[in-house]
Design a protein around this motif. Structure first.
Motif, mmCIF file in Angstrom:
data_model
loop_
_atom_site.group_PDB
_atom_site.id
_atom_site.type_symbol
_atom_site.label_atom_id
_atom_site.label_comp_id
_atom_site.label_asym_id
_atom_site.label_seq_id
_atom_site.Cartn_x
_atom_site.Cartn_y
_atom_site.Cartn_z
ATOM 1 N N ARG A 156 -44.619 60.291 43.100
ATOM 2 C CA ARG A 156 -45.267 60.408 41.718
ATOM 3 C C ARG A 156 -44.224 60.478 40.611
ATOM 4 O O ARG A 156 -44.743 59.877 39.470
ATOM 5 N N ARG A 157 -43.268 61.087 40.610
ATOM 6 C CA ARG A 157 -42.097 60.838 39.680
ATOM 7 C C ARG A 157 -41.875 59.662 39.467
ATOM 8 O O ARG A 157 -41.354 59.174 38.025
ATOM 9 N N GLY A 158 -41.586 58.841 40.472
ATOM 10 C CA GLY A 158 -41.160 57.502 40.344
ATOM 11 C C GLY A 158 -42.070 56.598 39.548
ATOM 12 O O GLY A 158 -41.847 55.716 38.607
ATOM 13 N N GLN A 159 -43.374 56.773 39.837
ATOM 14 C CA GLN A 159 -44.525 56.047 39.002
ATOM 15 C C GLN A 159 -44.526 56.605 37.911
ATOM 16 O O GLN A 159 -44.772 55.329 36.683
ATOM 17 N N ARG A 160 -44.374 57.866 37.209
ATOM 18 C CA ARG A 160 -44.417 58.184 35.951
ATOM 19 C C ARG A 160 -43.148 57.636 35.422
ATOM 20 O O ARG A 160 -43.199 57.081 34.123
ATOM 21 N N ALA A 161 -42.137 57.589 35.837
ATOM 22 C CA ALA A 161 -40.781 57.136 35.366
ATOM 23 C C ALA A 161 -40.849 55.580 34.970
ATOM 24 O O ALA A 161 -40.481 55.090 34.116
ATOM 25 N N ILE A 162 -41.551 55.001 35.971
ATOM 26 C CA ILE A 162 -41.714 53.412 35.793
ATOM 27 C C ILE A 162 -42.526 53.058 34.364
ATOM 28 O O ILE A 162 -42.392 52.193 33.682
ATOM 29 N N ARG A 163 -43.724 53.970 34.279
ATOM 30 C CA ARG A 163 -44.541 54.085 33.065
ATOM 31 C C ARG A 163 -43.814 54.004 31.645
ATOM 32 O O ARG A 163 -43.765 53.296 30.711
ATOM 33 N N LYS A 164 -42.842 55.082 31.870
ATOM 34 C CA LYS A 164 -42.082 55.239 30.746
ATOM 35 C C LYS A 164 -40.980 54.210 30.446
ATOM 36 O O LYS A 164 -40.874 53.770 29.248
ATOM 37 N N LEU A 165 -40.375 53.632 31.462
ATOM 38 C CA LEU A 165 -39.497 52.507 31.227
ATOM 39 C C LEU A 165 -40.308 51.361 30.634
ATOM 40 O O LEU A 165 -39.668 50.542 29.976
ATOM 41 N N GLU A 166 -41.199 51.077 31.222
ATOM 42 C CA GLU A 166 -42.093 50.147 30.589
ATOM 43 C C GLU A 166 -42.651 50.019 29.199
ATOM 44 O O GLU A 166 -42.631 49.442 28.221
ATOM 45 N N ALA A 167 -42.835 51.482 28.995
ATOM 46 C CA ALA A 167 -43.110 51.873 27.541
ATOM 47 C C ALA A 167 -41.924 51.726 26.498
ATOM 48 O O ALA A 167 -42.244 51.172 25.390
ATOM 49 N N PHE A 168 -40.791 52.024 27.366
ATOM 50 C CA PHE A 168 -39.409 51.688 26.400
ATOM 51 C C PHE A 168 -39.150 50.293 26.249
ATOM 52 O O PHE A 168 -38.906 49.946 25.122
ATOM 53 N N ARG A 169 -39.520 49.650 27.318
ATOM 54 C CA ARG A 169 -39.133 47.947 27.135
ATOM 55 C C ARG A 169 -40.045 47.536 25.866
ATOM 56 O O ARG A 169 -39.467 46.519 25.436
ATOM 57 N N THR A 170 -41.258 47.858 25.844
ATOM 58 C CA THR A 170 -42.274 47.160 24.885
ATOM 59 C C THR A 170 -42.168 47.991 23.436
ATOM 60 O O THR A 170 -42.776 47.481 22.626
ATOM 61 N N GLY A 171 -41.208 48.963 23.132
ATOM 62 C CA GLY A 171 -41.151 49.741 22.080
ATOM 63 C C GLY A 171 -41.992 50.703 21.656
ATOM 64 O O GLY A 171 -42.054 51.424 20.718
ATOM 65 N N GLU A 172 -42.963 51.164 22.755
ATOM 66 C CA GLU A 172 -43.887 52.240 22.519
ATOM 67 C C GLU A 172 -43.189 53.507 22.713
ATOM 68 O O GLU A 172 -43.735 54.665 22.068
ATOM 69 N N MET A 173 -42.065 53.674 23.413
ATOM 70 C CA MET A 173 -41.304 54.917 23.617
ATOM 71 C C MET A 173 -39.941 54.826 22.942
ATOM 72 O O MET A 173 -39.359 53.813 23.169
ATOM 73 N N ASP A 174 -39.307 55.833 22.506
ATOM 74 C CA ASP A 174 -37.985 55.623 21.968
ATOM 75 C C ASP A 174 -36.894 55.919 23.359
ATOM 76 O O ASP A 174 -37.481 56.736 24.421
ATOM 77 N N ALA A 175 -35.806 55.603 23.232
ATOM 78 C CA ALA A 175 -34.819 55.947 24.210
ATOM 79 C C ALA A 175 -34.713 57.521 24.637
ATOM 80 O O ALA A 175 -34.621 57.765 25.759
ATOM 81 N N SER A 176 -34.815 58.214 23.526
ATOM 82 C CA SER A 176 -34.443 59.584 23.731
ATOM 83 C C SER A 176 -35.651 60.344 24.421
ATOM 84 O O SER A 176 -35.568 61.355 25.029
ATOM 85 N N GLU A 177 -37.010 59.560 24.471
ATOM 86 C CA GLU A 177 -37.861 60.243 25.076
ATOM 87 C C GLU A 177 -38.015 59.938 26.608
ATOM 88 O O GLU A 177 -38.629 60.356 27.172
ATOM 89 N N VAL A 178 -37.210 58.919 27.145
ATOM 90 C CA VAL A 178 -37.149 58.251 28.414
ATOM 91 C C VAL A 178 -35.984 58.700 29.251
ATOM 92 O O VAL A 178 -35.942 59.213 30.199
ATOM 93 N N PHE A 179 -34.570 58.485 28.412
ATOM 94 C CA PHE A 179 -33.567 58.848 29.134
ATOM 95 C C PHE A 179 -32.904 60.204 28.715
ATOM 96 O O PHE A 179 -33.418 60.843 27.703
#
Length: 292
Positions: A156-179
């Motif tokens: 489940r952690r992995g699936q949530r992390a994948i969604r965050k990385l995809e949001a970072f890639r599309t510009g929907e989330m900032d790097a400091s929100e993901v990493f």
């Protein structure tokens, strides 16, 4: 003091190394509970230049500064009775490695570079210059997940992390929100201090999901080539409209985040303080003795 350790040996994925085309790098995996020189899984890379020294130094400094780093060792290697000469053993992220860190059991994510390797192969076969096919871009790379345990919580952690990385890639989330902002900024600054910016190329980065905060911890893999750097990440590409060099897309996107940019500049300032590097070398001298 010697002992036999059963291992699984395979060819390492990716292309052969320049200068070592007759000795394809190997991937070695010890059985659960066993290690070889403190590593459960590692790549066996022939030593053909000074790159192994730089990568061992980088990961030693990363671990000393509190970042995720990978183990390594120099060894004379023989396979089926045939000497392969001096090789460097590049440790890989695995359960044994994670047990020595403080961020839990993952999982570990990465961007798949298979499409990139195919695109490079296609370009190498062309007799005329042309635009590289888009499937080699970071934006097209699929996300892969490796879990050292099959527990549902890690999945489940992995699936949530994948969604965050995809949001970072599309510009929907900032790097400091993901990493983890401090770990990412410090890894960038240390890679520049040692002139190994290639360690932060997207195809050589792995991301461990922190079991508590669920922020992503950057894990640079070992570099296999080394060349002087021409500019700092902070300087950006020369020219206002010049495209970002391939491999640096994640780095430049992260530095566009004001929080990570400020931390990165702060670490550069700290590392450039007179006497800092001398003190660091004195602190890690025992661990880098094999490099001498």
């Amino acid at each position: 003091g010697e002992r036999w350790v059963p291992v699984v040996i395979a060819l390492r994925e990716g292309p052969a190394l320049p200068g070592a085309t007759k000795h394809w790098p190997l991937h070695v995996r010890a059985l659960p509970g066993d290690t070889v020189l403190g590593m459960q899984t590692f790549d066996v890379i022939p030593v053909v230049d000074e790159a192994p020294l730089w990568t061992m130094l980088l990961h030693t400094v990363l671990m000393d500064q509190g970042n995720a780093g990978l183990n390594s060792a120099l060894a004379e290697v023989a396979l089926n009775g045939k000497a392969k000469g001096l090789c460097i053993l590049h440790g890989r992220p695995d359960a044994t490695t994670m047990a020595g860190w403080s961020w839990g059991n993952g999982p570990v994510l990465r961007f798949d570079d298979a499409l990139l390797l195919d695109a490079r192969s296609l370009m190498a076969q062309r007799m005329f210059p042309s635009t590289p096919p888009p499937q080699g871009d970071w934006f097209s790379a699929p996300l892969l997940m490796h879990s050292v345990e099959s527990e549902q919580a890690a999945a489940r952690r992995g699936q949530r992390a994948i969604r965050k990385l995809e949001a970072f890639r599309t510009g929907e989330m900032d790097a400091s929100e993901v990493f983890d902002a401090h770990l990412f900024a410090r890894a960038l600054a240390l890679s520049e201090l040692l002139g190994v910016q290639s360690a932060m190329d997207w195809w050589d980065l792995r991301f461990l999901v922190d079991s508590v905060s669920e922020r992503l911890v950057p894990i640079p893999l070992h570099i296999t080539t080394h060349a002087p750097i021409s500019s700092l990440f902070a300087e950006g590409p020369a020219g206002a409209r010049r495209s970002v060099a391939q491999g640096r897309e994640i780095t430049m996107r992260a530095l566009a985040d004001p929080e990570i940019n400020a931390l990165y500049i702060g670490y550069l300032d700290t590392f450039s303080t007179p006497g800092w590097w001398e003190a660091e070398l004195a602190r890690i001298s025992a661990r880098i003795e094999p490099l001498r």
